[in-house]
Design an enzyme around this catalytic site. Sequence first.
Site, PDB file in Angstrom:
ATOM      1  N   GLU A 121       0.851  -1.175   0.000  1.00 31.84           N
ATOM      2  CA  GLU A 121       0.000   0.000   0.000  1.00 31.84           C
ATOM      3  C   GLU A 121       0.893   1.233   0.000  1.00 31.84           C
ATOM      4  O   GLU A 121       1.971   1.215   0.582  1.00 31.84           O
ATOM      5  CB  GLU A 121      -0.908   0.058   1.235  1.00 31.84           C
ATOM      6  CG  GLU A 121      -2.027  -0.965   1.246  1.00 31.84           C
ATOM      7  CD  GLU A 121      -1.593  -2.301   1.825  1.00 31.84           C
ATOM      8  OE1 GLU A 121      -2.295  -3.292   1.575  1.00 31.84           O
ATOM      9  OE2 GLU A 121      -0.554  -2.358   2.517  1.00 31.84           O
ATOM     10  N   TYR A 171       7.745   2.323  -7.222  1.00 28.62           N
ATOM     11  CA  TYR A 171       7.045   1.041  -7.322  1.00 28.62           C
ATOM     12  C   TYR A 171       6.669   0.740  -8.778  1.00 28.62           C
ATOM     13  O   TYR A 171       6.870  -0.376  -9.265  1.00 28.62           O
ATOM     14  CB  TYR A 171       5.802   1.030  -6.434  1.00 28.62           C
ATOM     15  CG  TYR A 171       6.094   1.295  -4.971  1.00 28.62           C
ATOM     16  CD1 TYR A 171       7.281   0.882  -4.368  1.00 28.62           C
ATOM     17  CD2 TYR A 171       5.194   1.987  -4.176  1.00 28.62           C
ATOM     18  CE1 TYR A 171       7.552   1.140  -3.040  1.00 28.62           C
ATOM     19  CE2 TYR A 171       5.451   2.246  -2.836  1.00 28.62           C
ATOM     20  CZ  TYR A 171       6.640   1.816  -2.276  1.00 28.62           C
ATOM     21  OH  TYR A 171       6.895   2.067  -0.957  1.00 28.62           O
TER      22      TYR A 171
END
Length: 153
Positions: free
Chosen positions: A110, A122
């Site tokens: 998350e 990411y």
Amino acid sequence: MVAAPRLEARVRPMTADDLPAVGALERASYEFPWSEGVFADCLKAGHGCWVLTVEDAVAGYGILSTGAGEAHILNICIDPAHRGQGLGRLLLVHLLAAARSRGAERVFLEVRPSNPVAQQLYRSLGFVEIGRRPRYYPARNGREEAIVMARGL
């Protein structure tokens, strides 16, 4: 022009002796930090817990939970003084390799919508958004949703 010396960075398993430094880094990095007790519980639970050191000082850490063919990056952080030097990528690549070696086929994490730098890191390593968790993170004015990201291994 003289090139700056390259910092010696390495990733090693976290120990209980690292908890004060990890806690201090967590508090310096987040408005709503994990306590040292949470990190101690992660160690006791057998989660993958690593520190990234620069010149033998803790400059980052990562916590990885694995099971049932999946992995979840629970926490990853680089010291603000060392950000922008590729250390987050180094640590994240280590966590992905650890997840693979522990039998995971997919990794989840998350990230706050208010953290575009982490989101870009990411994405650059193959994570894609797969959903949102409303009111997931504590925030100054209530709660902030989380972007859920995943990638295969």
